[in-house]
Enzyme design. Structure first.
Site, PDB file in Angstrom:
ATOM      1  N   GLN A 198     -10.455   0.168   1.875  1.00  0.00           N
ATOM      2  CA  GLN A 198     -10.892  -0.717   0.801  1.00  0.00           C
ATOM      3  C   GLN A 198      -9.729  -1.393   0.088  1.00  0.00           C
ATOM      4  O   GLN A 198      -9.865  -2.508  -0.435  1.00  0.00           O
ATOM      5  CB  GLN A 198     -11.785   0.035  -0.196  1.00  0.00           C
TER       6      GLN A 198
ATOM      7  N   GLN B 185       9.434  16.901   9.708  1.00  0.00           N
ATOM      8  CA  GLN B 185       8.512  15.852  10.110  1.00  0.00           C
ATOM      9  C   GLN B 185       7.096  16.392  10.254  1.00  0.00           C
ATOM     10  O   GLN B 185       6.126  15.730   9.877  1.00  0.00           O
ATOM     11  CB  GLN B 185       8.977  15.234  11.436  1.00  0.00           C
TER      12      GLN B 185
ATOM     13  N   GLU C 123       1.773 -34.164  30.987  1.00  0.00           N
ATOM     14  CA  GLU C 123       0.783 -33.198  30.484  1.00  0.00           C
ATOM     15  C   GLU C 123      -0.583 -33.844  30.279  1.00  0.00           C
ATOM     16  O   GLU C 123      -1.493 -33.205  29.741  1.00  0.00           O
ATOM     17  CB  GLU C 123       1.286 -32.589  29.170  1.00  0.00           C
TER      18      GLU C 123
ATOM     19  N   TYR D  21       0.837  -1.202   0.000  1.00  0.00           N
ATOM     20  CA  TYR D  21       0.000   0.000   0.000  1.00  0.00           C
ATOM     21  C   TYR D  21       0.871   1.249   0.000  1.00  0.00           C
ATOM     22  O   TYR D  21       1.797   1.381   0.810  1.00  0.00           O
ATOM     23  CB  TYR D  21      -0.926   0.035   1.213  1.00  0.00           C
TER      24      TYR D  21
ATOM     25  N   GLU E  88       9.697   6.628  16.206  1.00  0.00           N
ATOM     26  CA  GLU E  88       9.846   6.099  14.853  1.00  0.00           C
ATOM     27  C   GLU E  88      11.211   6.503  14.289  1.00  0.00           C
ATOM     28  O   GLU E  88      11.940   5.672  13.753  1.00  0.00           O
ATOM     29  CB  GLU E  88       8.720   6.654  13.979  1.00  0.00           C
ATOM     30  N   HIS E  89      11.522   7.792  14.381  1.00  0.00           N
ATOM     31  CA  HIS E  89      12.825   8.313  13.958  1.00  0.00           C
ATOM     32  C   HIS E  89      13.474   9.003  15.151  1.00  0.00           C
ATOM     33  O   HIS E  89      12.846   9.846  15.790  1.00  0.00           O
ATOM     34  CB  HIS E  89      12.683   9.360  12.853  1.00  0.00           C
TER      35      HIS E  89
ATOM     36  N   ASP F  56      14.451   8.983   4.690  1.00  0.00           N
ATOM     37  CA  ASP F  56      13.197   8.922   3.943  1.00  0.00           C
ATOM     38  C   ASP F  56      13.431   8.517   2.496  1.00  0.00           C
ATOM     39  O   ASP F  56      12.566   7.883   1.872  1.00  0.00           O
ATOM     40  CB  ASP F  56      12.491  10.282   3.966  1.00  0.00           C
TER      41      ASP F  56
ATOM     42  N   HIS G  17       4.504  16.441   7.252  1.00  0.00           N
ATOM     43  CA  HIS G  17       3.717  15.295   6.803  1.00  0.00           C
ATOM     44  C   HIS G  17       2.236  15.476   7.058  1.00  0.00           C
ATOM     45  O   HIS G  17       1.406  15.149   6.203  1.00  0.00           O
ATOM     46  CB  HIS G  17       4.180  14.019   7.527  1.00  0.00           C
TER      47      HIS G  17
ATOM     48  N   THR H 103       3.251   9.908  11.935  1.00  0.00           N
ATOM     49  CA  THR H 103       4.705   9.888  11.898  1.00  0.00           C
ATOM     50  C   THR H 103       5.288  10.730  13.014  1.00  0.00           C
ATOM     51  O   THR H 103       4.634  11.659  13.520  1.00  0.00           O
ATOM     52  CB  THR H 103       5.212  10.369  10.524  1.00  0.00           C
TER      53      THR H 103
ATOM     54  N   ASN I 294      -3.195   6.103   6.564  1.00  0.00           N
ATOM     55  CA  ASN I 294      -3.876   6.889   7.597  1.00  0.00           C
ATOM     56  C   ASN I 294      -4.580   5.972   8.597  1.00  0.00           C
ATOM     57  O   ASN I 294      -4.422   4.743   8.566  1.00  0.00           O
ATOM     58  CB  ASN I 294      -4.846   7.874   6.943  1.00  0.00           C
TER      59      ASN I 294
ATOM     60  N   HIS J   2       0.036 -38.668  22.769  1.00  0.00           N
ATOM     61  CA  HIS J   2       1.277 -38.117  22.234  1.00  0.00           C
ATOM     62  C   HIS J   2       2.408 -39.143  22.385  1.00  0.00           C
ATOM     63  O   HIS J   2       3.200 -39.360  21.468  1.00  0.00           O
ATOM     64  CB  HIS J   2       1.663 -36.831  22.981  1.00  0.00           C
TER      65      HIS J   2
END
Length: 433
Positions: free
Chosen positions: A190, A258, A415, A126, A327-328, A361, A261, A236, A213, A420
């Site tokens: 979707q 940053q 057990e 995506y 994240e960064h 990036d 974004h 982000t 998003n 088994h």
């Protein structure tokens, strides 16, 4: 412009005191559920109607013709093409070195366990649209999947009214450069549903990866298990750990980059220096007013997710950034390499004054699809490993099985699972330890 949080003199867990974007993914799940179900039951017809509803375009189909992908590359600005080609080259260098090799361990004479690394069969990648265009995300998703050996790749990116219902041409051109010829003009929840259930010409995928998003994150949460996911990407974020040796202009520029974004993007400075904090504030006032997306950036920097955090010293700062798990994370201190080596929680660490997040990036060679919202304390960014599965292959002969038959029976009876043990004694009898 940017708020301050004073943690000097504190010793407890700072996580609840740090700025963080507030997103309610669970509430979003309820809203995307009917969208997902619609795609599941009506396939392409649902995708076409949802494109008109959410993207303002009326499509006749969602698969992008291969000639449109090729045309996008032919008309690509030469400087952008050169930059994308270099980005791809560097990403391949880094990700190729992440490949794993099968390992066979001889546990006993006649008994081995082999770990085979097998790529996922089909992946949906995506690439978000909206406020910005992200051909770099095509690179960051596709390269590790290709280097892992994934046989079938498809890209989905939102249709753009400006481009006749196709994804942005720069996104299509990046697909062409990477040899991806299966592209769909589908965005949001979707797109995740399309990959999870299949629709029209798009076959089901085993995994979906890529940032997006809150609706994309909600669809990933809802469909996890039906389809594998990389992560639920949140807003982000950048954290900068800096002392009085840092250049305030560099720090401000990186916080702004940053914030560019999204209005909910997080920009956090952690420093023991009030002098640096004051200088960064002054630089922000000057630079934000002069930059293109000043309104968006101002909202991000003044939001509750951004701020300057004052700490006692760099040692204290390290505890704070590890708690934040950015994240960064940029390190701009006297000894940045030694300090960076001590960081435990971050999606990616950028060392010193000449390794800004913007480099990562696009062209560092590292991956920019990274864990957000504090998930870096337990999760990694996108890599070749994301697209590989480790399969244990157990190969024992009769003597090797007989040697441990008694142990298997003992554990099975402990057990209360006697069948088994019987599965072993049926082959070798009650022998062994």
């Amino acid at each position: 412009m940017i708020s301050r949080i004073d943690l000097r003199g504190t010793t407890g867990d700072p996580r609840d005191l740090l700025p963080r974007a507030e997103t309610d993914v669970e509430a979003a799940v309820a809203k995307v559920r009917p969208i997902v179900e619609d795609v599941r039951h009506r396939g392409t017809d649902a995708l076409i109607e949802l494109a008109e509803r959410f993207d303002g375009v009326r499509l006749t189909g969602v698969k992008v013709p291969e000639e449109e992908i090729a045309a996008a590359l032919r008309t690509l600005d030469p400087s952008v093409r050169a930059a994308l080609e270099e980005s791809i080259r560097r990403a391949r260098l880094v990700h190729r070195d992440q490949r794993r090799t099968d390992t066979t361990t001889r546990v006993a004479p006649g008994g081995t366990v082999t770990e085979r690394w097998v790529p996922v069969g089909r992946v949906g990648l995506y690439v978000p649209g909206g406020r910005a265009v992200y051909p770099s995300s095509v690179v960051m998703n596709t390269v590790p999947a290709q280097e892992a050996g994934v046989a079938s790749l498809a890209v989905a990116s939102p249709p753009q009214a400006e481009f006749g219902g196709l994804p942005h041409p720069t996104v299509l051109a990046a697909c062409a450069l990477l040899g991806v010829d299966e592209v769909y003009a589908v965005g949001g929840a979707q797109a995740v549903a399309m990959f999870a259930y299949g629709a029209g010409e798009c076959a089901r995928a085993d995994m979906v990866t890529g940032p997006g998003n809150i609706w994309v994150a909600a669809a990933k949460r809802l469909l996890k298990g039906t389809i594998g996911i990389d992560a639920e990407a949140g807003p982000t974020e950048i954290a900068v750990l800096a002392d009085d040796t840092a250049d305030p202009g560099y720090v401000a520029a990186d916080l702004i980059s940053q914030a560019e974004h999204d209005t909910v993007a997080a920009s956090v400075l952690v420093t023991p220096s009030t002098g640096l904090a004051d200088a960064v504030d002054a630089e922000l006032e000057r630079r934000v007013a002069a930059t293109k997306h000043s309104d968006r950036i101002t909202q991000a920097l003044t939001g509750p997710q951004s701020g300057t955090v004052l700490v006692d010293d760099i040692e204290h700062g390290l505890r704070v950034v590890d708690a934040y798990a950015a994240e960064h994370l940029e390190i701009m201190v006297r000894d940045p390499r030694a300090t960076a080596d001590r960081v435990r929680n971050a999606g990616a660490v950028f060392v010193g004054p000449h390794a800004p997040v913007s480099l990562g990036d696009y062209l560092a060679g590292s991956n920019h699809v990274l864990p957000t919202g504090g998930c870096a304390c337990h999760s990694s960014g996108l890599s070749v490993q994301t697209f590989l599965r480790g399969i244990h292959v157990v190969d024992y002969d009769r003597d090797a099985l007989a040697e441990v038959a008694g142990h298997v029976v003992a554990l099975a009876e402990a057990e209360d699972l006697p069948a088994h043990g019987e599965a072993v004694t049926a082959r070798v009898g009650r022998t062994g330890a």
